[in-house]
Design a protein around this motif. Sequence first.
Motif, short mmCIF file in Angstrom:
data_model
loop_
_atom_site.label_atom_id
_atom_site.label_comp_id
_atom_site.label_asym_id
_atom_site.label_seq_id
_atom_site.Cartn_x
_atom_site.Cartn_y
_atom_site.Cartn_z
N HIS A 48 0.86 -1.18 0.00
CA HIS A 48 0.00 0.00 0.00
C HIS A 48 0.89 1.22 0.00
O HIS A 48 1.69 1.42 0.92
CB HIS A 48 -0.91 0.00 1.23
CG HIS A 48 -1.71 1.26 1.37
ND1 HIS A 48 -1.84 1.94 2.57
CD2 HIS A 48 -2.41 1.99 0.46
CE1 HIS A 48 -2.59 3.00 2.39
NE2 HIS A 48 -2.94 3.06 1.12
N LEU A 57 -6.69 0.26 -6.70
CA LEU A 57 -6.07 -1.04 -6.48
C LEU A 57 -5.65 -1.57 -7.84
O LEU A 57 -6.45 -1.58 -8.79
CB LEU A 57 -7.06 -2.01 -5.83
CG LEU A 57 -6.61 -3.48 -5.77
CD1 LEU A 57 -5.39 -3.63 -4.86
CD2 LEU A 57 -7.75 -4.38 -5.30
N ALA A 97 -2.81 0.69 -4.03
CA ALA A 97 -2.40 -0.61 -3.50
C ALA A 97 -2.09 -1.49 -4.69
O ALA A 97 -2.75 -1.42 -5.73
CB ALA A 97 -3.51 -1.23 -2.64
N ARG A 108 -6.61 -9.26 -1.82
CA ARG A 108 -7.39 -8.22 -2.51
C ARG A 108 -8.23 -7.43 -1.51
O ARG A 108 -8.31 -6.20 -1.59
CB ARG A 108 -8.29 -8.86 -3.58
CG ARG A 108 -9.06 -7.82 -4.37
CD ARG A 108 -9.99 -8.47 -5.40
NE ARG A 108 -9.29 -9.20 -6.45
CZ ARG A 108 -9.90 -9.66 -7.54
NH1 ARG A 108 -11.22 -9.47 -7.71
NH2 ARG A 108 -9.22 -10.32 -8.46
N GLY A 157 -5.99 -5.03 0.33
CA GLY A 157 -5.62 -3.90 -0.51
C GLY A 157 -6.72 -2.86 -0.62
O GLY A 157 -6.47 -1.65 -0.56
N SER A 208 -6.40 0.95 1.22
CA SER A 208 -6.36 2.10 0.31
C SER A 208 -7.67 2.87 0.24
O SER A 208 -7.68 4.07 -0.04
CB SER A 208 -5.98 1.64 -1.10
OG SER A 208 -7.00 0.79 -1.64
N HIS A 248 -10.74 -0.49 -9.15
CA HIS A 248 -9.86 -1.66 -9.22
C HIS A 248 -9.41 -1.82 -10.66
O HIS A 248 -10.23 -2.01 -11.56
CB HIS A 248 -10.60 -2.90 -8.74
CG HIS A 248 -9.79 -4.15 -8.79
ND1 HIS A 248 -10.34 -5.42 -8.68
CD2 HIS A 248 -8.45 -4.36 -8.94
CE1 HIS A 248 -9.39 -6.32 -8.75
NE2 HIS A 248 -8.24 -5.71 -8.91
#
Length: 264
Positions: A19, A28, A59, A110, A113, A117, A122
Amino acid sequence: PGDRFSATTREGRTVHGVHHAGGGPAVLISGAQHANETSGVVGALRAAHRLAARGAHFALIPLENPDGYALHRALCTHAPRHMHHAARYTALGDDLEYRDAPPWYEREAREQGLALSGAQLHLNLHGYPAHEWTRPFTGYIPRGFEAWMLPKGFFLIVRHHAGWGDRARALAEHVCRQLADRPALMAFNARQLASYNAHASDLPFELLHGTACMISEVTRPGPPLTLISEFPDETIHGDPFILAHDTQTATVLAAVEALGLISS
């Protein structure tokens, strides 16, 4: 640089994440959910280095499925130009995207992350077969994957939650407009789309500035915006692979830029 996080796979390997706290809206970035789709790993790492130098907020999980990746490496020692569809999956035999109940294993990275964040977007980097599309109905291809064996060039899938449709459209428009400035990619897309049109009629996706794109509303949990990149990268090497990860890198950077614009 950043704060490390991790998860452990079914076979005991580590899914590594970082991160990087910074300015602007967070994203992400992940690669190799399907571990035989390898250009996303390089694209995610290259983009993250650029973003870290700019002080961006993200992230990063460059390789979500290390068990599948280990299988892919082993299979490639026997047949380096085969797509190795078995390596798409985790050691549990599932797609970690759709693992909705424990044991979480890879999927935990996942979720970490996203939580660390607070990402609203994503960037999920993927690939698909590069040359085996010539035999989609022979029984060799798993059921339900026939359409993925047909060439579409590099294309994007944008998924959004209810109320995020306009921002999803703006994201797709910006990314595709930026990609249109890459002559090698545009020439590649044109060749692939011409092949698709010759063998399968009209593309079922929208074409934005030379890149095919599909935008849809979803109800699955996760951030309100997801951009999935799809480069036909399975079995490619050398210059074609460089074009693939160049494109993945450019897509991430353009998407981060777009998110900043639509969030301001």
